[in-house]
Design a protein around this motif. Structure first.
Motif, PDB file in Angstrom:
ATOM      1  N   MET A 275      -4.267  20.787 123.211  1.00 17.13           N
ATOM      2  CA  MET A 275      -3.455  21.411 124.260  1.00 17.13           C
ATOM      3  C   MET A 275      -1.966  21.284 123.953  1.00 17.13           C
ATOM      4  SD  MET A 275      -5.357  23.000 126.262  1.00 17.13           S
ATOM      5  CE  MET A 275      -3.860  23.646 126.978  1.00 17.13           C
ATOM      6  N   LEU A 276      -1.547  20.154 123.436  1.00 18.11           N
ATOM      7  CA  LEU A 276      -0.134  19.983 123.094  1.00 18.11           C
ATOM      8  C   LEU A 276       0.271  20.911 121.953  1.00 18.11           C
ATOM      9  CD1 LEU A 276       0.195  16.109 123.399  1.00 18.11           C
ATOM     10  CD2 LEU A 276       1.221  17.826 124.911  1.00 18.11           C
ATOM     11  N   ASN A 277      -0.713  21.320 121.123  1.00 13.18           N
ATOM     12  CA  ASN A 277      -0.439  22.249 120.025  1.00 13.18           C
ATOM     13  C   ASN A 277      -0.703  23.702 120.399  1.00 13.18           C
ATOM     14  OD1 ASN A 277       0.386  20.317 118.099  1.00 13.18           O
ATOM     15  ND2 ASN A 277      -1.741  19.775 117.686  1.00 13.18           N
ATOM     16  N   TYR A 278      -1.079  23.941 121.659  1.00 18.56           N
ATOM     17  CA  TYR A 278      -1.303  25.301 122.152  1.00 18.56           C
ATOM     18  C   TYR A 278       0.022  26.067 122.139  1.00 18.56           C
ATOM     19  CZ  TYR A 278      -5.468  27.299 124.436  1.00 18.56           C
ATOM     20  OH  TYR A 278      -6.641  27.957 124.713  1.00 18.56           O
ATOM     21  N   PRO A 279      -0.004  27.364 121.848  1.00 19.27           N
ATOM     22  CA  PRO A 279       1.220  28.159 122.011  1.00 19.27           C
ATOM     23  C   PRO A 279       1.679  28.109 123.461  1.00 19.27           C
ATOM     24  CG  PRO A 279      -0.421  29.371 120.739  1.00 19.27           C
ATOM     25  CD  PRO A 279      -1.112  28.162 121.286  1.00 19.27           C
ATOM     26  N   ALA A 280       2.913  27.766 123.689  1.00 23.10           N
ATOM     27  CA  ALA A 280       3.417  27.613 125.058  1.00 23.10           C
ATOM     28  C   ALA A 280       3.304  28.911 125.846  1.00 23.10           C
ATOM     29  CB  ALA A 280       4.869  27.145 125.023  1.00 23.10           C
ATOM     30  N   THR A 281       3.500  30.051 125.184  1.00 24.97           N
ATOM     31  CA  THR A 281       3.485  31.329 125.893  1.00 24.97           C
ATOM     32  C   THR A 281       2.144  31.606 126.564  1.00 24.97           C
ATOM     33  OG1 THR A 281       2.901  32.428 123.804  1.00 24.97           O
ATOM     34  CG2 THR A 281       5.235  32.390 124.429  1.00 24.97           C
ATOM     35  N   GLU A 282       1.037  31.201 125.934  1.00 27.54           N
ATOM     36  CA  GLU A 282      -0.276  31.513 126.484  1.00 27.54           C
ATOM     37  C   GLU A 282      -0.522  30.747 127.788  1.00 27.54           C
ATOM     38  OE1 GLU A 282      -1.763  33.902 123.627  1.00 27.54           O
ATOM     39  OE2 GLU A 282       0.325  33.571 124.197  1.00 27.54           O
ATOM     40  N   VAL A 283      -0.124  29.493 127.814  1.00 28.72           N
ATOM     41  CA  VAL A 283      -0.323  28.679 129.014  1.00 28.72           C
ATOM     42  C   VAL A 283       0.628  29.106 130.128  1.00 28.72           C
ATOM     43  CG1 VAL A 283      -0.271  26.331 129.938  1.00 28.72           C
ATOM     44  CG2 VAL A 283      -1.138  26.735 127.624  1.00 28.72           C
ATOM     45  N   LEU A 284       1.875  29.385 129.772  1.00 33.68           N
ATOM     46  CA  LEU A 284       2.859  29.748 130.786  1.00 33.68           C
ATOM     47  C   LEU A 284       2.548  31.105 131.416  1.00 33.68           C
ATOM     48  CD1 LEU A 284       6.129  28.521 129.021  1.00 33.68           C
ATOM     49  CD2 LEU A 284       4.710  27.330 130.706  1.00 33.68           C
ATOM     50  N   GLU A 285       2.037  32.038 130.634  1.00 31.57           N
ATOM     51  CA  GLU A 285       1.667  33.331 131.198  1.00 31.57           C
ATOM     52  C   GLU A 285       0.516  33.180 132.194  1.00 31.57           C
ATOM     53  OE1 GLU A 285       1.587  37.727 129.476  1.00 31.57           O
ATOM     54  OE2 GLU A 285       0.057  36.460 128.559  1.00 31.57           O
ATOM     55  N   TYR A 286      -0.421  32.292 131.878  1.00 31.59           N
ATOM     56  CA  TYR A 286      -1.510  31.994 132.811  1.00 31.59           C
ATOM     57  C   TYR A 286      -0.944  31.447 134.121  1.00 31.59           C
ATOM     58  CZ  TYR A 286      -5.924  29.950 134.491  1.00 31.59           C
ATOM     59  OH  TYR A 286      -7.018  29.616 135.230  1.00 31.59           O
ATOM     60  N   MET A 287       0.043  30.557 134.018  1.00 29.79           N
ATOM     61  CA  MET A 287       0.670  29.997 135.220  1.00 29.79           C
ATOM     62  C   MET A 287       1.389  31.077 136.024  1.00 29.79           C
ATOM     63  SD  MET A 287       0.148  26.677 135.455  1.00 29.79           S
ATOM     64  CE  MET A 287       1.516  26.096 136.464  1.00 29.79           C
ATOM     65  N   ALA A 288       2.124  31.945 135.341  1.00 30.59           N
ATOM     66  CA  ALA A 288       2.903  32.974 136.032  1.00 30.59           C
ATOM     67  C   ALA A 288       1.998  33.973 136.743  1.00 30.59           C
ATOM     68  CB  ALA A 288       3.812  33.693 135.031  1.00 30.59           C
ATOM     69  N   LEU A 289       0.946  34.429 136.066  1.00 28.82           N
ATOM     70  CA  LEU A 289       0.060  35.424 136.650  1.00 28.82           C
ATOM     71  C   LEU A 289      -0.842  34.832 137.731  1.00 28.82           C
ATOM     72  CD1 LEU A 289      -0.973  37.422 133.443  1.00 28.82           C
ATOM     73  CD2 LEU A 289       0.651  38.106 135.211  1.00 28.82           C
ATOM     74  N   GLY A 290      -1.024  33.507 137.694  1.00 25.39           N
ATOM     75  CA  GLY A 290      -1.899  32.859 138.671  1.00 25.39           C
ATOM     76  C   GLY A 290      -1.207  32.400 139.926  1.00 25.39           C
ATOM     77  N   LEU A 291       0.104  32.593 139.993  1.00 22.84           N
ATOM     78  CA  LEU A 291       0.850  32.140 141.165  1.00 22.84           C
ATOM     79  C   LEU A 291       0.378  32.870 142.425  1.00 22.84           C
ATOM     80  CD1 LEU A 291       3.236  30.269 142.000  1.00 22.84           C
ATOM     81  CD2 LEU A 291       4.709  32.283 141.796  1.00 22.84           C
ATOM     82  N   PHE A 292       0.055  32.104 143.446  1.00 21.82           N
ATOM     83  CA  PHE A 292      -0.408  32.612 144.740  1.00 21.82           C
ATOM     84  C   PHE A 292      -1.745  33.358 144.658  1.00 21.82           C
ATOM     85  CE2 PHE A 292       4.323  32.695 145.271  1.00 21.82           C
ATOM     86  CZ  PHE A 292       4.393  31.607 146.120  1.00 21.82           C
ATOM     87  N   GLN A 293      -2.503  33.168 143.577  1.00 25.53           N
ATOM     88  CA  GLN A 293      -3.783  33.850 143.426  1.00 25.53           C
ATOM     89  C   GLN A 293      -4.936  32.905 143.798  1.00 25.53           C
ATOM     90  OE1 GLN A 293      -3.705  37.164 142.671  1.00 25.53           O
ATOM     91  NE2 GLN A 293      -1.489  36.861 142.704  1.00 25.53           N
TER      92      GLN A 293
END
Length: 575
Positions: A275-293
């Motif tokens: 997870m620490l070696n995961y591309p940051a963009t993939e995790v952050l996009e999941y967070m952004a699109l999941g807001l209030f969902q």
């Protein structure tokens, strides 16, 4: 001959793998071309197991009314991130329901090294909750716990496999929008005023740290998403791992390593290092699109999805493992040979398997072609070389999913049980490898042990509450680091899950589904897709975290823009 009578064009397609990606591709090939009068699409779906892969590991649990189908592994989804999947489910008329997940973080500790048979370890551990969350995905309630009494580990069991208890005092403080946060003391608690004051101070400090860190993380994430940086290959964040991003934006280490990484290691079923070696963009996009969902699950289990996707398919080959690919000497491109030496001719091959399984078959095919073309390589070898090189960029973690009824794996205090419980295991707990350790992941336990209380998601299993007996409590534990009692185990299944890295992200963006310039997230087919009639679909080859969304999206893109255009066939997406 009457010119009005035209010979039907015949296209034969082999789909290898019957997960959601393979089923979606095969379904779309049949349903999306059924109005084409001059084309005969012949789809053959191959699955090495005796059941269709998407539902092969699921189990049924008897209830008072009817059997309850439990998905293995758990398959939930949320609005916002799963656009293709939701459209497919609506088309299939699949009933879904809100999952209403709550979350809990806890550590599995021991004051003395534990070295004993794996099935006994859970009776001698202290499972200490340090954070719980209940509410919506974005705004809810966090609880801080203070221990008012200490427990001593000895050679006598602390817990039985059907019950657990401890004494804990809970202090809850409200933050904005009724949010709060929590931590439990890491040392034994003495009954003294100084200790109590110290713990109260630390709990408030941690509450503020978690609340501020989460707020700061979401502010940065939403700003990067709004500016389009998360999909900009030239932005510096495109080459950052999650660990590097934490340091660059000064995310507090406690929040990063005790809360965020364990949570996403559970979502991705990967190790903490992965997870620490995961591309940051993939995790952050999941967070952004999941807001209030909201999160959802299929009401009647994934078997209903399998039944409806497979309904129009006439050629499903179960228990058939494709062993090799050979060039065909007829009008077809390829000959597939299975483990019974039976052969199948086809024009296109869709690999709906994991990348490493496709890699093995293509390497064998490459060696076969190389022997035939010793002097000069033709375009088929060049295409294969590019596809093999691309597939080598993907790596995998293995995960173990166990359905059981052993509540010893949950937090020791029942008041801290949540629908999803994320555990970290102390290094002092090392089950004896010479004893039965089939039901734990290998040591060191660099991963999150996630236990899902199934009764809280599937109400038909029984109206189990925290005050009732846990005799009929059904649990699903992913990556168990301590073993359930084998007598309480209902099923155990091993899986492989793609681990996203910067290298695999580049392979997706350049070779499989590159972004179209000047668009907001639209993709095209890369040079490794279909130039030789070989295609790749699946969660691993779509941008983002490998989830169900990538299965449907990649299948749709390959069938419509790939095979459809190559064969000059108009494929209509019915969803």
């Amino acid at each position: 001959m009457d010119s009005s009578i035209q010979e039907k064009k015949s296209v034969k397609i082999a789909v290898i793998g019957s997960g959601l990606a393979g089923l979606s591709a095969a379904y779309l090939l049949k349903k999306g071309t059924q109005d084409q009068e001059n084309v005969d699409i012949d789809v053959h779906l191959f699955e090495k197991n005796c059941m269709i892969g998407m539902d092969a590991a699921s189990i049924s649990i008897k209830s008072d009314d009817d059997d309850v189908r439990i998905d293995v592994p758990m398959r939930s989804f949320m609005s916002g991130y799963y656009a293709h999947l939701i459209r497919l489910y609506k088309h299939l008329d699949i009933p879904v329901k809100p999952a209403s997940f709550s979350y809990g973080w806890y550590s599995i500790e021991s004051r003395h090294p534990i070295n004993m048979p794996a099935q006994h370890v859970a009776s001698y551990t202290d499972n200490r909750s340090y954070l719980t969350y209940s509410g919506s995905r974005t705004v809810g309630r966090l609880n801080a716990t203070l221990r008012s009494s200490s427990s001593t580990l000895s050679t006598s069991p602390l817990k039985s496999s059907s019950s657990s208890s401890s004494t804990t005092t809970t202090t809850t403080s409200s933050l904005w929008s009724s949010s709060s946060s929590s931590i439990s003391s890491s040392t034994s608690i003495k009954s003294s005023w100084n200790t109590w004051v110290y713990d109260l101070f630390m709990s408030w400090w941690i509450m503020l740290t978690v609340a501020f860190s989460y707020t700061w993380l979401m502010i940065i994430t939403l700003w990067l998403h709004h500016r389009g940086h998360l999909r900009n290959e030239k932005h510096p964040i495109a080459n950052m791992t999650l660990g590097q991003w934490f340091k660059h934006y000064h995310i507090h280490p406690y929040f990063a390593h005790q809360v965020f990484v364990p949570l996403f290691a559970a979502v991705c079923t990967n190790s903490w290092e992965a997870m620490l070696n995961y591309p940051a963009t993939e995790v952050l996009e999941y967070m952004a699109l999941g807001l209030f969902q909201e999160s959802y699950v299929v009401t009647q289990g994934i078997r209903q999805v399998v039944d409806r996707l497979s309904e129009p398919l006439t050629d499903i080959h179960l228990g058939v493992q494709i062993q090799s690919i050979q060039p065909s000497k007829s009008s077809r491109k390829y000959i597939l040979k299975d483990d019974q030496d039976k052969t199948y001719e086809c024009d296109h091959i869709i690999f709906a398997t994991q990348a490493n399984q496709a890699l093995t078959m293509l390497q064998t095919y490459y060696q076969h072609l190389e022997q035939q073309q010793k002097e000069e390589k033709d375009t088929s070898l060049v295409s294969l070389e590019a596809q093999i090189s691309m597939l080598k960029q993907f790596s995998y973690d293995t995960s173990l999913v166990i359905n059981h009824t052993d509540s010893r794996l949950l937090p020791s205090d029942r008041r801290h049980w949540r629908a999803l419980n994320f555990a970290r295991v102390d290094q002092s707990i090392q089950p004896d490898p010479m004893n039965d350790s089939r039901f734990i992941v290998p040591f060191p336990h660099d991963t999150t042990m996630t236990t899902h209380i199934l009764n809280w998601t599937y109400s038909r299993l029984g109206d189990h509450t925290k005050q009732q007996s846990s005799s009929y409590l059904y649990l699903q534990t992913t990556n168990p680091c301590i073993s359930p009692d084998p007598k309480h185990i209902l099923s155990a299944s091993w899986f492989e899950r793609a681990t996203v890295t910067l290298a695999s992200k580049r392979a997706i963006e350049s070779d499989l589904f590159p972004l179209k310039k000047g668009t907001k997230g639209e993709v095209s087919l890369g040079h490794c897709q279909g130039t030789n009639g070989i295609w790749f679909v699946g969660s691993y080859c779509w941008r983002g975290i490998p989830l169900l969304e990538g299965c449907v999206a990649s299948a749709e893109k390959v069938v419509v823009d790939g095979i459809g255009r190559q064969e000059n066939i108009q494929v209509k997406v019915p969803w």
